[in-house]
Design a protein around this motif. Structure first.
Motif, short mmCIF file in Angstrom:
data_model
loop_
_atom_site.label_atom_id
_atom_site.label_comp_id
_atom_site.label_asym_id
_atom_site.label_seq_id
_atom_site.Cartn_x
_atom_site.Cartn_y
_atom_site.Cartn_z
N HIS A 149 0.79 -1.09 -0.23
CA HIS A 149 0.10 0.24 0.04
C HIS A 149 0.92 1.13 -0.03
N GLN A 150 1.83 1.50 0.76
CA GLN A 150 2.55 2.59 1.00
C GLN A 150 3.44 2.91 -0.46
N GLU A 183 0.69 3.82 -2.88
CA GLU A 183 -0.02 5.15 -3.02
C GLU A 183 0.89 6.09 -3.38
N GLN A 191 -5.31 -5.25 4.06
CA GLN A 191 -5.93 -5.15 5.55
C GLN A 191 -7.27 -4.32 5.28
N ASN A 220 -8.44 -2.15 7.44
CA ASN A 220 -8.20 -0.54 7.81
C ASN A 220 -7.50 0.15 6.94
N LYS A 221 -6.72 -0.55 5.89
CA LYS A 221 -6.31 0.12 4.66
C LYS A 221 -7.19 0.28 3.47
N ALA A 277 -8.20 3.59 2.03
CA ALA A 277 -6.87 4.51 1.40
C ALA A 277 -6.40 3.74 0.09
N VAL A 278 -6.73 2.48 -0.01
CA VAL A 278 -6.34 1.68 -1.40
C VAL A 278 -7.27 2.20 -2.46
#
Length: 234
Positions: free
Chosen positions: A63-64, A67, A87, A89-90, A93-94
């Motif tokens: 993810h990081q 992004e 995940q 909780n991500k 954001a994804v």
């Protein structure tokens, strides 16, 4: 930089030839197969070179990194595929940068993905990741068991902001990929009975793309065959 561009151009030509040969053996057109280049651990400069060489689909599984790279290359108009373990909780954001999320293997992810899609005001294409392992409890690949695919597909199709596109899978380690990909094609057909437009089958990587294409894959995810050996994790 010209040396790296030449290297990527040569590798791309070889991969595209492999896709064309496999498609020909299956009586398919190579135009039916979308090449997604997986750029994990490779720099944004490589993404720019790939775009210049005609690549339109880029895959990431962290993810990081994804992004940051999507933001840095936002001017290229690429289609970004998230293909890694996700995940819950991500998930939002994804969905804020990914056009396609290929690794949906549980309903718990859908709320976050929907939220991210709404924040971006953009429909996110989703693939259900299927486990093709014969013994899924033995440290195998991620994915939903085949028996549960239709239920999850129905949930994806019913979630606002998401569009069910089909299925994704990775061949089991140490096994002939052909039977696994043939099974995936059957599962894909059952998903199309839920949503007729869910025609995508993402399967095949650098070592087994031929088996995937011959089994009906519409998308292949290629890393090392295009980019070379993966650099050390940054």
């Amino acid at each position: 930089m010209s040396g790296r561009r030449d290297e990527l151009a040569g590798n791309l030509a070889q991969v595209r030839a492999r896709i064309a040969d496999a498609a020909g053996r299956a009586g398919r057109s190579p135009e039916e197969v979308t090449l997604t280049v997986v750029t994990k651990f490779f720099p944004a400069s490589d993404v720019r070179l790939l775009a210049d060489l005609g690549v339109r689909h880029v895959g990431e599984n962290r993810h990081q990194e994804a992004e940051a790279k999507a933001a840095e290359c936002a001017d290229l108009g690429l289609t970004w595929h998230f293909i890694g373990g996700l995940q819950s909780n991500k998930a939002a954001a994804v969905a804020a940068y990914a056009d396609v999320v290929e690794s949906v293997d549980r309903a718990k992810l859908l709320r976050g993905l929907s939220s991210g899609a709404h924040q971006r005001d953009h429909v996110v294409d989703v693939l259900v990741q299927v486990s093709l392992d014969t013994d899924p409890g033995d440290g195998g690949r991620a994915g939903v068991p085949p028996v549960d695919v239709e239920r999850l597909a129905e949930q994806v199709a019913a979630t606002e902001g998401l569009r069910l596109r089909g299925v994704m899978a990775v061949a089991p380690l140490g096994e002939d990929p052909l039977p696994a990909f043939a099974k995936l094609a059957e599962i894909a057909a059952s998903v199309r009975s839920i949503e007729p437009s869910a025609t995508w089958i993402s399967a095949g990587m650098s070592g087994d793309l031929e088996a995937a294409v011959e089994s009906g894959a519409t998308h292949v995810r290629i890393g090392s065959a295009v980019l070379g050996s993966r650099p050390a994790r940054r």
